[in-house]
Enzyme design. Structure first.
Site, PDB file in Angstrom:
ATOM      1  N   LYS A  91      51.711  33.149  31.715  1.00 34.99           N
ATOM      2  CA  LYS A  91      50.630  33.359  30.740  1.00 34.99           C
ATOM      3  C   LYS A  91      51.001  34.455  29.742  1.00 34.99           C
ATOM      4  O   LYS A  91      50.878  34.283  28.532  1.00 34.99           O
ATOM      5  CB  LYS A  91      49.314  33.748  31.452  1.00 34.99           C
ATOM      6  CG  LYS A  91      48.818  32.735  32.464  1.00 34.99           C
ATOM      7  CD  LYS A  91      47.513  33.164  33.118  1.00 34.99           C
ATOM      8  CE  LYS A  91      47.602  34.465  33.896  1.00 34.99           C
ATOM      9  NZ  LYS A  91      48.477  34.399  35.100  1.00 34.99           N
TER      10      LYS A  91
ATOM     11  N   ARG B 222      59.714  40.306  38.280  1.00 33.51           N
ATOM     12  CA  ARG B 222      59.235  40.595  36.919  1.00 33.51           C
ATOM     13  C   ARG B 222      59.332  42.085  36.569  1.00 33.51           C
ATOM     14  O   ARG B 222      59.021  42.949  37.377  1.00 33.51           O
ATOM     15  CB  ARG B 222      57.759  40.156  36.829  1.00 33.51           C
ATOM     16  CG  ARG B 222      56.989  40.769  35.687  1.00 33.51           C
ATOM     17  CD  ARG B 222      55.706  40.055  35.433  1.00 33.51           C
ATOM     18  NE  ARG B 222      54.701  40.241  36.473  1.00 33.51           N
ATOM     19  CZ  ARG B 222      53.546  39.568  36.496  1.00 33.51           C
ATOM     20  NH1 ARG B 222      53.265  38.678  35.576  1.00 33.51           N
ATOM     21  NH2 ARG B 222      52.687  39.786  37.455  1.00 33.51           N
TER      22      ARG B 222
ATOM     23  N   ARG C 155      55.291  46.613  37.890  1.00 35.03           N
ATOM     24  CA  ARG C 155      53.912  46.841  38.322  1.00 35.03           C
ATOM     25  C   ARG C 155      53.843  47.073  39.830  1.00 35.03           C
ATOM     26  O   ARG C 155      54.519  46.402  40.601  1.00 35.03           O
ATOM     27  CB  ARG C 155      53.057  45.630  37.962  1.00 35.03           C
ATOM     28  CG  ARG C 155      52.643  45.631  36.515  1.00 35.03           C
ATOM     29  CD  ARG C 155      52.103  44.313  36.087  1.00 35.03           C
ATOM     30  NE  ARG C 155      51.125  43.736  37.007  1.00 35.03           N
ATOM     31  CZ  ARG C 155      50.553  42.559  36.818  1.00 35.03           C
ATOM     32  NH1 ARG C 155      50.836  41.852  35.752  1.00 35.03           N
ATOM     33  NH2 ARG C 155      49.689  42.085  37.692  1.00 35.03           N
TER      34      ARG C 155
ATOM     35  N   ARG D 101      46.962  37.554  45.850  1.00 32.33           N
ATOM     36  CA  ARG D 101      46.520  37.172  44.497  1.00 32.33           C
ATOM     37  C   ARG D 101      46.534  35.661  44.340  1.00 32.33           C
ATOM     38  O   ARG D 101      45.671  35.093  43.658  1.00 32.33           O
ATOM     39  CB  ARG D 101      47.432  37.850  43.452  1.00 32.33           C
ATOM     40  CG  ARG D 101      47.108  39.350  43.310  1.00 32.33           C
ATOM     41  CD  ARG D 101      48.244  40.163  42.747  1.00 32.33           C
ATOM     42  NE  ARG D 101      48.666  39.730  41.432  1.00 32.33           N
ATOM     43  CZ  ARG D 101      49.830  40.087  40.867  1.00 32.33           C
ATOM     44  NH1 ARG D 101      50.666  40.873  41.516  1.00 32.33           N
ATOM     45  NH2 ARG D 101      50.124  39.672  39.669  1.00 32.33           N
TER      46      ARG D 101
END
Ligand code: ADP
Ligand code: ADP
Ligand code: ZN
Length: 216
Positions: free
Chosen positions: A13, A127, A161, A172
């Site tokens: 996204k 990531r 993160r 999640r």
């Protein structure tokens, strides 16, 4: 254009929203980024949101809806925006409908990026982003051309993160299936849902999205 990006954590996204931001002169509105900023600044909302984010649970609708509602009133959105990570449950989707209606705005499309769970844990665990310009990277799937140097701005500082670890990602994903996936039916019934194959490579996903938007 007013768009929503839908999809599980790691679907792409943010990657695709950043590309549309440049190609269509839209503003990416990531509730995750807004909340992380609030946590870093220890604002009232940030202090309340921190524990849920760390555990991979949803932050309360009240906080998220208020955050988006204030943001939608800013003048820089005149040419349109891409909501990235909002709405994430039915209550938020209904609140968004009400907000847009009150502001005289209409959603053009909801882009649903479909990716199977198996690859998502890898995508999220690998990531990282440029600390200066925010460009996204991946340890194996999207590396900078020169190791350790951002392609876009030349910075050598990167960040990861705290919630992008395998255990939190699994939670999640469960939250996504229970709370967020039902929004596919919600937007399909309104004729807004445009599904793209998020398993394809990054450029290919961008092409699919551009085609859907040209047809919208
Ligand atoms: P989201 O915003 O949906 O959580 P991101 O855009 O941050 O997801 O993408 C998660 C990670 O996967 C990033 O490291 C990104 O570089 C990588 N990625 C995004 N799209 C693809 C793709 N189509 N194929 C392979 N890797 C991808
Ligand atoms: P990703 O796309 O990788 O799942 P985000 O950056 O969108 O990550 O979200 C990170 C975290 O921020 C979520 O796990 C959740 O705790 C919180 N969050 C972001 N957007 C929302 C939202 N719309 N409603 C509730 N919580 C949210
Ligand atoms: Zn950079």
């Amino acid at each position: 254009m007013k768009l929503v990006m839908l999809g599980p954590p790691g679907a792409g996204k943010g990657t695709q929203a950043r590309r549309l931001q440049d190609s269509r002169n839209l503003v990416q509105l990531s509730t995750g980024d807004m909340l992380r900023k609030a946590v870093a600044e220890a604002t009232e909302y940030g202090i309340k949101a921190a524990a849920a984010m760390k555990a991979g649970e949803l932050v309360s609708d009240e906080i998220v809806i208020a955050t988006i509602s204030e943001r939608l009133d800013q003048p820089d959105l005149a040419n349109g925006f891409i909501l990235d990570g909002f709405p994430r449950n039915l209550e938020q989707a209904e609140a968004l409908d009400a907000m847009l209606e009150a502001k005289g705005l209409v959603l053009d499309a909801v882009i649903d990026i479909a990716v199977v769970d198996d690859v998502l844990v890898d995508r999220v665990s690998g990531r990282y982003t440029c600390a200066k310009c925010g460009k996204g990277y991946h340890d194996t799937m999207e590396k900078p051309a020169t190791d350790g140097v951002c392609d876009k701005c030349g910075s050598t500082e990167f960040k990861r993160r705290a919630d992008d670890n395998a255990e939190t990602v699994r939670n999640r994903l469960e939250v996504y299936h229970a709370e967020t996936a039902p929004l596919q039916d919600y937007y399909r019934s309104k004729g807004k849902l445009k599904s793209v194959d998020g398993m394809a490579d990054i450029d290919d996903v961008t092409r699919q999205i551009e085609e859907e938007l040209d047809a919208a």
